[in-house]
Design an enzyme around this catalytic site. Sequence first.
Site, PDB file in Angstrom:
ATOM      1  CD  GLU A 266      -1.826   2.188   1.643  1.00  0.00           C
ATOM      2  OE1 GLU A 266      -1.853   3.184   1.111  1.00  0.00           O
ATOM      3  OE2 GLU A 266      -2.062   2.330   2.889  1.00  0.00           O
ATOM      4  CB  CYS A 300      -1.945   6.739   1.837  1.00  0.00           C
ATOM      5  SG  CYS A 300      -3.170   5.612   2.580  1.00  0.00           S
TER       6      CYS A 300
END
Length: 497
Positions: A266, A300
């Site tokens: 990720e 993020c």
Amino acid sequence: MSINQAPPQLANKNLFQTRPFVDNEFVETTGSGKTFTVTNPATEEVLAELPVQTEGEIDAAIESCHRAFQTFKQTNSYDRAKMLRKLYDLMIENLDDLAMLITLECGKSLVDAKGEIKYAASYFEWFSEEAKRNYGETIQTSNPNNKVITLRQPIGPVGLLCPFNFPSAMGSRKAAPAWAVGCTCILKPDAQTPLSSLALAYLAREAGFPPGVFNVVLASVESTPMVGLKICESPKIKKVSFTGSTPVGKLLMKQSASTLKKLSMELGGNAPIIVFDDADLELAVSQSIASKFRSLGQTCVCANRVYVQSGIYDKFCQEFAKKTEEFKIGNGVDPDVTHGCLINAKAVAKVEEHFNDAISKGADVLVKGGRMPELGKHFYAPAVVYNTPNDAQVFHEETFGPLAAIAKFETREEVVKLCNDTPYGLASYVFSESLNNAWYMSEFLDVGMVSVNTGLFTDASLPFGGIKESGFGREGSLHGMDDYTVIKSITLGNLYR
């Protein structure tokens, strides 16, 4: 407050731990003799001094995971479900203390920190239920006398490499599905924020997880590459899950190649917000702000670019600026503070660099924001620029901080092209009352996740993850256990003799 003494704000002092966690014990280290400090980014006060572990100590923690896996993989799924549910209950019971630890070591506001703990705990609740549903399949072959049965089995010990911005949630989101299927875990937290991971280790032991099922190792900024290499190259670790930057993710992939590990990555993002003329303006503004400035932009999936259709562009910019100026910036422990500080001076410098670059290339200032030295060197008031040119750094690099950049667009074909002009593909946000617009954008945006008419979408039920250089693999949802399992096929022949 004395170093390595539990902060006075904590009711449960046992949650404050300062040693590595191996075999269900917080162990003394005798190897390197080196230490590193954990500092409150808001006050620059040293919270703890932790040991830097040696290569041999990391090997011992890996061996502990490997040894524990031999028995944990055979535990009844209902027993694992009970452990996970108990851990959820313990996290909720200790919500205030766990949130305070996050605020102290990470700098985010208590409101954000409490939200993170609830989010982290929800993964243990979700996977306590999914642990019982690790289904296989029965498949008819071309030979009518044969049947194929598939089993999903735990892949083995897994390495979890976590970032600073969600010190509790990132480890929880990875460990929960791993434990649900019967894997054991070794977790390396970020050197800036290890205290939340150690608190989780304490609660995991209280929840009944056996020795070696969860090990937490410690590394300074300087020794982190060594620990990452150890985990990636060890043949006893069968999978690595990493959340962090794309360059580091690429490095870990290379290091894992020697043992052909299964990987989940990720990585970085460059999330766009797209606001159409027919959007509910009030909703679009409030939810865009929620996305952009959550944890001061240090997530993020925070919006990095805001594209607004020309018909409501001016009105959107006015309302966006008005609401941004309502924030209360300060030390996160103050319950009235809406936004805390950034994690370090490097993060502040990057926001400032992107702001100055956008202005130098023709963007206009909507909200100046900027450094707040009266509060401390890591405080930065949210800034907003508009009429941002497409060649500005902020439109091509992840800022990871409190800078919103707004630009105008005319057609959805135009804005899809702008949004997809990036190597990243994690998340995007669409605001429109038109189902046609919402579906069109959802289908043609090159991202792993699309959020329509909401700026906060993360949930344990969501398959979280990206595409392109934002990584691969999914965390959460009914798909969340897939990356921690391998499929074994069993052929049963001559059934009808």
